[in-house]
Design a protein around this motif. Structure first.
Motif, PDB file in Angstrom:
ATOM      1  N   GLU A  25      51.285  35.145  46.473  1.00  0.00           N
ATOM      2  CA  GLU A  25      50.222  34.911  46.371  1.00  0.00           C
ATOM      3  C   GLU A  25      49.463  33.497  46.554  1.00  0.00           C
ATOM      4  O   GLU A  25      50.345  32.553  46.470  1.00  0.00           O
ATOM      5  CB  GLU A  25      49.535  35.366  45.208  1.00  0.00           C
ATOM      6  CG  GLU A  25      49.893  36.787  44.960  1.00  0.00           C
ATOM      7  CD  GLU A  25      48.877  37.956  45.301  1.00  0.00           C
ATOM      8  OE1 GLU A  25      48.216  37.536  46.257  1.00  0.00           O
ATOM      9  OE2 GLU A  25      48.865  39.105  44.818  1.00  0.00           O
ATOM     10  N   TYR A  26      48.638  33.300  47.131  1.00  0.00           N
ATOM     11  CA  TYR A  26      47.951  32.175  47.533  1.00  0.00           C
ATOM     12  C   TYR A  26      46.789  31.526  46.341  1.00  0.00           C
ATOM     13  O   TYR A  26      45.902  32.640  46.331  1.00  0.00           O
ATOM     14  CB  TYR A  26      47.366  31.796  48.866  1.00  0.00           C
ATOM     15  CG  TYR A  26      48.724  31.913  49.751  1.00  0.00           C
ATOM     16  CD1 TYR A  26      49.213  30.734  50.215  1.00  0.00           C
ATOM     17  CD2 TYR A  26      48.817  33.033  50.558  1.00  0.00           C
ATOM     18  CE1 TYR A  26      50.180  30.627  51.164  1.00  0.00           C
ATOM     19  CE2 TYR A  26      49.861  32.907  51.745  1.00  0.00           C
ATOM     20  CZ  TYR A  26      50.514  31.972  51.823  1.00  0.00           C
ATOM     21  OH  TYR A  26      51.731  31.897  52.757  1.00  0.00           O
ATOM     22  N   TYR A  27      46.745  30.567  46.019  1.00  0.00           N
ATOM     23  CA  TYR A  27      45.845  29.849  44.953  1.00  0.00           C
ATOM     24  C   TYR A  27      45.178  28.444  45.638  1.00  0.00           C
ATOM     25  O   TYR A  27      45.973  27.814  45.981  1.00  0.00           O
ATOM     26  CB  TYR A  27      46.745  29.791  43.614  1.00  0.00           C
ATOM     27  CG  TYR A  27      47.253  31.060  43.188  1.00  0.00           C
ATOM     28  CD1 TYR A  27      46.519  31.724  42.203  1.00  0.00           C
ATOM     29  CD2 TYR A  27      48.357  31.300  43.494  1.00  0.00           C
ATOM     30  CE1 TYR A  27      47.036  32.903  41.717  1.00  0.00           C
ATOM     31  CE2 TYR A  27      48.922  32.483  43.022  1.00  0.00           C
ATOM     32  CZ  TYR A  27      48.403  33.406  42.190  1.00  0.00           C
ATOM     33  OH  TYR A  27      48.866  34.503  41.538  1.00  0.00           O
ATOM     34  N   ILE A  74      42.041  27.551  38.698  1.00  0.00           N
ATOM     35  CA  ILE A  74      43.150  28.251  39.418  1.00  0.00           C
ATOM     36  C   ILE A  74      42.284  29.579  39.875  1.00  0.00           C
ATOM     37  O   ILE A  74      42.142  30.506  39.251  1.00  0.00           O
ATOM     38  CB  ILE A  74      44.327  28.443  38.720  1.00  0.00           C
ATOM     39  CG1 ILE A  74      44.832  27.153  38.077  1.00  0.00           C
ATOM     40  CG2 ILE A  74      45.495  28.796  39.888  1.00  0.00           C
ATOM     41  CD1 ILE A  74      45.070  25.888  39.123  1.00  0.00           C
ATOM     42  N   ASN A  75      42.187  29.540  41.224  1.00  0.00           N
ATOM     43  CA  ASN A  75      41.492  30.799  41.888  1.00  0.00           C
ATOM     44  C   ASN A  75      42.661  31.505  42.939  1.00  0.00           C
ATOM     45  O   ASN A  75      42.852  30.777  43.798  1.00  0.00           O
ATOM     46  CB  ASN A  75      40.347  30.402  42.682  1.00  0.00           C
ATOM     47  CG  ASN A  75      39.407  29.465  41.912  1.00  0.00           C
ATOM     48  OD1 ASN A  75      38.964  29.892  41.030  1.00  0.00           O
ATOM     49  ND2 ASN A  75      39.080  28.071  42.108  1.00  0.00           N
ATOM     50  N   ARG A  76      42.899  32.712  42.808  1.00  0.00           N
ATOM     51  CA  ARG A  76      43.697  33.549  43.487  1.00  0.00           C
ATOM     52  C   ARG A  76      43.038  34.071  44.880  1.00  0.00           C
ATOM     53  O   ARG A  76      41.605  34.617  44.734  1.00  0.00           O
ATOM     54  CB  ARG A  76      44.159  34.637  42.770  1.00  0.00           C
ATOM     55  CG  ARG A  76      45.207  35.538  43.757  1.00  0.00           C
ATOM     56  CD  ARG A  76      46.076  36.682  42.966  1.00  0.00           C
ATOM     57  NE  ARG A  76      44.799  37.754  42.634  1.00  0.00           N
ATOM     58  CZ  ARG A  76      44.518  38.753  43.190  1.00  0.00           C
ATOM     59  NH1 ARG A  76      45.138  38.895  44.621  1.00  0.00           N
ATOM     60  NH2 ARG A  76      43.853  39.710  42.803  1.00  0.00           N
ATOM     61  N   GLU A 112      37.929  35.166  46.451  1.00  0.00           N
ATOM     62  CA  GLU A 112      38.776  34.856  45.516  1.00  0.00           C
ATOM     63  C   GLU A 112      38.258  34.997  44.085  1.00  0.00           C
ATOM     64  O   GLU A 112      37.249  35.619  43.694  1.00  0.00           O
ATOM     65  CB  GLU A 112      39.069  33.121  45.800  1.00  0.00           C
ATOM     66  CG  GLU A 112      37.503  32.661  45.360  1.00  0.00           C
ATOM     67  CD  GLU A 112      37.678  30.958  45.269  1.00  0.00           C
ATOM     68  OE1 GLU A 112      38.557  30.597  46.295  1.00  0.00           O
ATOM     69  OE2 GLU A 112      37.087  30.389  44.508  1.00  0.00           O
ATOM     70  N   ASN A 135      39.079  34.050  39.710  1.00  0.00           N
ATOM     71  CA  ASN A 135      39.632  33.195  38.874  1.00  0.00           C
ATOM     72  C   ASN A 135      40.492  33.626  38.173  1.00  0.00           C
ATOM     73  O   ASN A 135      40.303  34.827  37.630  1.00  0.00           O
ATOM     74  CB  ASN A 135      38.356  32.209  37.837  1.00  0.00           C
ATOM     75  CG  ASN A 135      39.073  31.277  37.118  1.00  0.00           C
ATOM     76  OD1 ASN A 135      39.053  31.707  35.997  1.00  0.00           O
ATOM     77  ND2 ASN A 135      39.290  30.236  37.450  1.00  0.00           N
TER      78      ASN A 135
END
Length: 546
Positions: free
Chosen positions: A478-480, A497-499, A510, A512
């Motif tokens: 996954e990207y954050y 930190i947001n996915r 996105e 949080n």
């Protein structure tokens, strides 16, 4: 076919910069037609009260003190800045028809409104934009296809709104909300869109940030309106404006001057004893940030007249380097420095880039075997990318973009389809907040020969989450995206930190997953940046005093 727009104003001679920016946007947009000006006339045909009652209403202690305090703030601390040419705009408006309407307390208001609505309907208006957030004659919504759009600023107390920014400062709210409200022709009120902006230490400062930021909300929804966007049902109750009481005004004035003294005291403490307030420091940790905790980590040692912030990791020749903003309290300007990682310390610290303007956020990356550095250069009003000639100390300018624009905290992201994206924060006008809007562009390469704007730009308008706080990193497929949480009147108060859920040229989503508070040391006041690699992470945090 162009959308026909009418503008509702209170007083042409007392418009703020944000209101002129909206007028300019309507005049400049090819798909919009500035059709009509509706100007409120609140001085004639009003219900008359006794002279004594009018006197005590106008010159009551709470109103008098409030006006004096606001005047002081506007003249001494926060002088109005205009980012548009109001004289030129007035000339362009000279040919636009104007209709005068009476204030709602007029004894003939209903009769007058019927006549005006008929004239509006003859003008075939698509939308009326109200630039008077305190008094919206809602019946005029019947005169436009999409009714009236108006702003509400702040959170209502009871069922009433205070002056913009006043209640947020008194109550020490974390942020101020701006709502774009729709009054439909059938009498319904609906929330069109909203955003949050950081609270300042003054009502005038807070009002400026919220109102200037609100312009972006309106412009973004202009685009949706032209595209035929159907807004979801989201009712909004009607509220009224209410002047603060004498107790509230006195409380605000006390809060304001305590904050002012605190600022002066901090300056004196640095000049007399070298005590640095809001002193940013860099921390290094091993492993993955999402799996651990910053508790127990110690800041890197630095010189007494500096602070370090915005760290980025880069591996070169088998060694890990940290590039960071090196801010001098003597010059009040940042430069880019770097050092080699040795456990929890940096060795061989050298200056990387030191120019005549402030530098920060040194995003460093490699593309096609060439090392590049893309620092924040907002003070120079453009995006600058440098190419390494002799790593790490010798660089040459390779690419520039966004000439004349205030841009900040930019980084590239290469997705799984090998598409290259540029994430960047921008200031839409000289007066608008820089921390509140996130823009995304699809680009060809570091050369930036092709820059395609995202369909939703700005994809986020929210000081609590918009500003980048480091580059995107991968964790468990996954990207954050780290981002700053600008709240409570503090820059970079906390770290989000947001996915990333979805990224295309049409959609960005996105969520949080974590908010990192500066609670891992009792002397900290903020934390706003993170960079993660395969085996290390670096972040920063600000001490209240050091």
């Amino acid at each position: 076919m162009n959308s026909r727009i009418g503008i509702l104003i209170d007083d042409f001679h007392d418009l703020s910069n944000w209101q002129w920016r909206i007028i300019e946007a309507v005049l400049d947009e090819p798909t919009l037609e500035f059709t009509l000006i509706l100007q409120e006339n609140k001085t004639q045909n009003q219900v008359r009260h006794s002279p004594i009652r009018d006197f005590f209403t106008r010159f009551s202690p709470n109103r008098t003190l409030f006006k004096i305090q606001k005047y002081i703030e506007q003249r001494v601390f926060f002088k109005a800045v205009f980012s548009v040419d109001t004289i030129e705009l007035r000339t362009r408006l000279a040919s636009v028809p104007t209709i005068e309407i009476e204030g709602q307390d007029s004894s003939k208001y209903d009769e007058i409104t019927k006549t005006i609505i008929e004239r509006l309907q003859q003008s075939n208006l698509d939308l009326i934009i109200s630039l008077d957030s305190l008094c919206v004659p809602v019946r005029l919504a019947e005169g436009a296809k999409n009714g009236i759009w108006s702003f509400c600023f702040g959170s209502p107390v009871g069922a009433h709104y205070s002056p913009i920014g006043f209640n947020e400062v008194v109550q020490k709210e974390s942020s101020i909300e701006c709502r774009l409200i729709s009054y439909s022709p059938n009498g319904q009120m609906q929330l069109i869109d909203h955003a949050f902006f950081n609270r300042g230490w003054s009502m005038v400062e807070t009002a400026t940030m919220a109102s200037e930021g609100g312009v972006s909300i309106l412009l973004k929804n202009f685009k949706k309106l032209r595209q035929g966007y159907n807004y979801p049902s989201c009712p909004h109750g009607q509220v009224k404006y209410k002047y603060p009481s004498l107790f509230q005004v006195m409380r605000y004035i006390t809060t304001f001057y305590i904050s002012l003294w605190d600022k002066l005291e901090r300056r004196m403490a640095y000049r007399l004893w070298g005590q640095r307030h809001e002193c940013w420091s860099v921390f290094i940790g091993k492993g993955n940030f999402l799996e651990g905790t910053p508790h127990g980590l110690k800041p890197l040692k630095m010189a007494k007249d500096e602070f370090w912030a915005d760290p980025f990791l880069f591996n070169y020749g088998g060694e890990d380097y940290v590039f960071f903003e090196n801010y001098s309290y003597k010059t009040n300007r940042g430069k880019i420095s770097c050092g080699k990682v040795d456990g929890h310390q940096l060795l061989d610290i050298v200056d990387v880039l030191d120019l005549e303007y402030h530098l920060s956020f040194p995003f460093i990356f490699e593309e096609d075997g060439v090392i590049y550095l893309m620092p924040e250069t907002s003070e120079n009003k453009r995006l600058e990318i440098y190419r390494a000639l002799d790593f790490p100390t010798k660089w040459e300018l390779a690419t520039t973009a966004f000439e004349g624009e205030q841009v900040a905290d930019a980084f590239f992201f290469d997705d799984t389809q090998n598409q290259k994206w540029l994430f960047i924060n921008k200031q839409m006008a000289e007066t608008s907040p820089l921390n509140s809007e996130l823009f995304i562009y699809k680009v060809d390469s570091v050369a930036l020969n092709t820059i395609l704007p995202h369909a939703q730009n700005p994809v986020i308008i929210d000081a609590r989450v918009a500003r980048n706080g480091g580059a995107i990193f991968e964790y468990e497929n996954e990207y954050y995206r780290p981002s700053q949480r600008n709240t409570e009147g503090v820059y970079g108060r906390a770290l989000n930190i947001n996915r990333i859920k979805k990224l295309t040229l049409e959609t960005y989503e996105e969520e949080n997953v974590r908010i990192v508070e500066p609670d891992f040391d009792k002397n900290l006041m903020a934390t706003h940046h993170l960079h993660q690699t395969d085996k290390l992470f670096v972040f920063d945090a600000a001490y209240k005093a050091k």
